[in-house]
Design a protein around this motif. Structure first.
Motif, PDB file in Angstrom:
ATOM      1  N   SER A 282       0.836  -1.206   0.000  1.00 53.90           N
ATOM      2  CA  SER A 282       0.000   0.000   0.000  1.00 53.90           C
ATOM      3  C   SER A 282       0.869   1.253   0.000  1.00 53.90           C
ATOM      4  O   SER A 282       0.563   2.223  -0.717  1.00 53.90           O
ATOM      5  CB  SER A 282      -0.913   0.001   1.231  1.00 53.90           C
ATOM      6  N   ARG A 283       1.931   1.246   0.760  1.00 50.85           N
ATOM      7  CA  ARG A 283       2.774   2.439   0.827  1.00 50.85           C
ATOM      8  C   ARG A 283       3.491   2.669  -0.502  1.00 50.85           C
ATOM      9  O   ARG A 283       3.695   3.807  -0.916  1.00 50.85           O
ATOM     10  CB  ARG A 283       3.745   2.326   1.996  1.00 50.85           C
ATOM     11  N   GLY A 284       3.901   1.599  -1.174  1.00 51.87           N
ATOM     12  CA  GLY A 284       4.482   1.761  -2.495  1.00 51.87           C
ATOM     13  C   GLY A 284       3.467   2.306  -3.485  1.00 51.87           C
ATOM     14  O   GLY A 284       3.765   3.204  -4.292  1.00 51.87           O
ATOM     15  N   ILE A 285       2.259   1.776  -3.432  1.00 46.22           N
ATOM     16  CA  ILE A 285       1.170   2.235  -4.294  1.00 46.22           C
ATOM     17  C   ILE A 285       0.880   3.713  -4.036  1.00 46.22           C
ATOM     18  O   ILE A 285       0.726   4.522  -4.968  1.00 46.22           O
ATOM     19  CB  ILE A 285      -0.082   1.379  -4.061  1.00 46.22           C
ATOM     20  N   ILE A 286       0.813   4.077  -2.767  1.00 48.58           N
ATOM     21  CA  ILE A 286       0.506   5.461  -2.392  1.00 48.58           C
ATOM     22  C   ILE A 286       1.595   6.408  -2.864  1.00 48.58           C
ATOM     23  O   ILE A 286       1.309   7.520  -3.350  1.00 48.58           O
ATOM     24  CB  ILE A 286       0.301   5.550  -0.861  1.00 48.58           C
ATOM     25  N   THR A 287       2.846   6.011  -2.766  1.00 45.42           N
ATOM     26  CA  THR A 287       3.927   6.854  -3.258  1.00 45.42           C
ATOM     27  C   THR A 287       3.760   7.131  -4.750  1.00 45.42           C
ATOM     28  O   THR A 287       3.922   8.271  -5.213  1.00 45.42           O
ATOM     29  CB  THR A 287       5.295   6.196  -2.987  1.00 45.42           C
ATOM     30  N   ALA A 288       3.421   6.086  -5.508  1.00 44.35           N
ATOM     31  CA  ALA A 288       3.202   6.275  -6.947  1.00 44.35           C
ATOM     32  C   ALA A 288       2.024   7.211  -7.203  1.00 44.35           C
ATOM     33  O   ALA A 288       2.090   8.082  -8.092  1.00 44.35           O
ATOM     34  CB  ALA A 288       2.959   4.924  -7.610  1.00 44.35           C
ATOM     35  N   LEU A 289       0.965   7.062  -6.434  1.00 42.12           N
ATOM     36  CA  LEU A 289      -0.200   7.930  -6.595  1.00 42.12           C
ATOM     37  C   LEU A 289       0.137   9.377  -6.255  1.00 42.12           C
ATOM     38  O   LEU A 289      -0.264  10.312  -6.972  1.00 42.12           O
ATOM     39  CB  LEU A 289      -1.349   7.430  -5.715  1.00 42.12           C
ATOM     40  N   TYR A 294      -1.995  12.817  -6.855  1.00 42.98           N
ATOM     41  CA  TYR A 294      -3.085  12.577  -5.918  1.00 42.98           C
ATOM     42  C   TYR A 294      -2.648  12.987  -4.513  1.00 42.98           C
ATOM     43  O   TYR A 294      -1.487  12.788  -4.129  1.00 42.98           O
ATOM     44  CB  TYR A 294      -3.483  11.106  -5.928  1.00 42.98           C
ATOM     45  N   SER A 295      -3.584  13.530  -3.742  1.00 50.38           N
ATOM     46  CA  SER A 295      -3.246  13.953  -2.384  1.00 50.38           C
ATOM     47  C   SER A 295      -4.489  13.902  -1.501  1.00 50.38           C
ATOM     48  O   SER A 295      -5.628  13.900  -1.994  1.00 50.38           O
ATOM     49  CB  SER A 295      -2.674  15.379  -2.385  1.00 50.38           C
TER      50      SER A 295
END
Length: 398
Positions: A282-289, A294-295
């Motif tokens: 999830s944290r890797g995905i969120i970094t990409a987002l 995205y914020s």
């Protein structure tokens, strides 16, 4: 399209004895500088520790137990190892705890040494559930009992017992949380009038981890009907576990895959949700987002698992939507109880004798329940139970 973030009520009641350790570092979203211990390590005796001492201390004369954990790169596995070790020692055993750094030959060699050094029981969380048959054959030849810890060991008749969480339910909880966050179901899991369509992508765990298949199958059991109805759309078309899998559950690999998906499929559209099987992913995905613009508070709905402190902080900051809380201390307690029973020539208590077929036999299992955690119940599920302190939640650092 507006995302509806309503509270998701967990699928199982939270145990009153919840007081486990868990969390994971990693680069990108939610990175912490000191991912080592949880509040439960702060000094108070937990219910699980008391139970371990009371129920197992007098049951056996002790002996050596080998505990093989897959890696120290995740706080979750450090916590599991230390919890198993401390409870076994409370019960009078000598413990050889080893971490294999996600390297299969290292884990094989460590288990070989445990056998040579006279372990009576091996508790193994495997890196690759298909790679340990020679070690289990050697252990069985010496009369050593084998407990598969959280990850089922496959292709061997010598797995005596399995302790884990109800992994299909973990997946159901993750999929339901994604649907609830998008507004397709309400807090009780009932369908709403929301028609979508919502754009989502799917991320699964490592294919060599038997649990990853249960997680994905459980999630898809509730997600697939909404794909079929058109309320959910997967623009990449990648809906099989083989396409969604992330080898070794690596955060960096998940980030790269999310970046590739955004580049290839989202140039002219918005992504609304991501099924993620684990907080590190999830944290890797969120970094990409985040790198794509995205914020908070308008992040896509992103699920997770393990209630790692860095991800709990992201949940409180409206960045990650949910995580699945698994009490690893209670899991350690079940492993200790099973070990004592096996040493005494008894059958360990099992609550599932049908589900976990390892390719050779059905392995009797004891499965624990889980809780879905969102921003609305972080305090109740994690702080009030002593799993994390409020200070740790606020800082994102254990």
């Amino acid at each position: 399209m507006t995302i509806n973030r309503r509270n998701f009520i967990g699928l199982a009641a939270l145990s009153a004895t919840t007081a486990a350790l868990a969390a994971c570092g990693g680069e990108g979203a939610g990175t912490t500088s000191n991912p080592t211990t949880s509040a439960a390590a702060g000094g108070e005796t937990t219910a699980a520790e008391t139970t371990a001492a009371e129920t197992t201390g007098a049951a056996t004369e002790g002996g050596k137990v080998g505990v093989s954990m897959p890696t120290q790169t995740s706080e979750r596995w450090i916590a599991d190892g230390e919890a198993v070790k401390s409870q076994l020692e409370e019960a009078g055993f000598e413990v050889d705890l080893q971490f294999a750094n996600d390297d299969i030959p290292t884990q094989s060699q460590q288990i070989d040494q445990m056998i040579l050094q006279g372990a009576k029981v091996l508790i193994i969380a495997s890196i690759d559930g298909t790679a340990l048959a020679p070690q289990l054959d050697a252990a069985a030849a010496e009369g050593i009992k084998i407990i598969a810890y959280d990850r089922l060991i496959r292709d061997s008749e010598h797995v005596d017992f399995y302790v884990s969480f109800d992994n299909f339910k973990v997946g159901v909880a993750q999929g339901t949380s994604l649907l609830e966050g998008l507004g397709l179901v309400d807090a009780d899991g009932n369908e709403t009038d929301e028609a979508g369509p919502f754009n989502v992508e799917l991320f699964a765990g490592s294919l060599d981890d038997n649990n990853a298949h249960f997680f994905f199958d459980g999630a898809m059991s509730v997600i697939q009907p909404h794909i079929d109805s058109g309320k959910l759309v997967v623009p990449s078309g990648q809906t099989s576990i083989e396409q969604a899998a992330i080898l070794r559950w690596q955060q960096e690999t998940a980030q790269r895959r999310m970046e590739d998906l955004l580049t290839a499929h989202y140039g002219d559209k918005e992504i609304h949700g991501v099924l993620s099987a684990y907080d590190g992913l999830s944290r890797g995905i969120i970094t990409a987002l985040q790198n794509a613009g995205y914020s908070a508070p308008d992040m896509p709905i992103v699920t997770g698992q393990d209630a790692e402190i860095a991800s709990v902080k992201l949940i409180m900051d409206d960045v990650q939507y949910s995580t699945i809380f698994k009490d690893t201390r209670l899991l350690a307690e079940q492993a200790v109880k099973a070990g004592v029973s096996l040493l005494n020539g008894e059958e360990p208590e099992a609550n599932d004798t049908e589900t976990y077929e390892n390719g050779v036999k059905v392995v009797p299992a004891y499965l624990l329940d889980v809780v879905t955690v969102t921003k609305d119940n972080v305090v109740e599920a994690l702080v009030d139970t002593g799993y994390w302190t409020q200070e740790q939640v606020d800082s994102g650092v254990a």
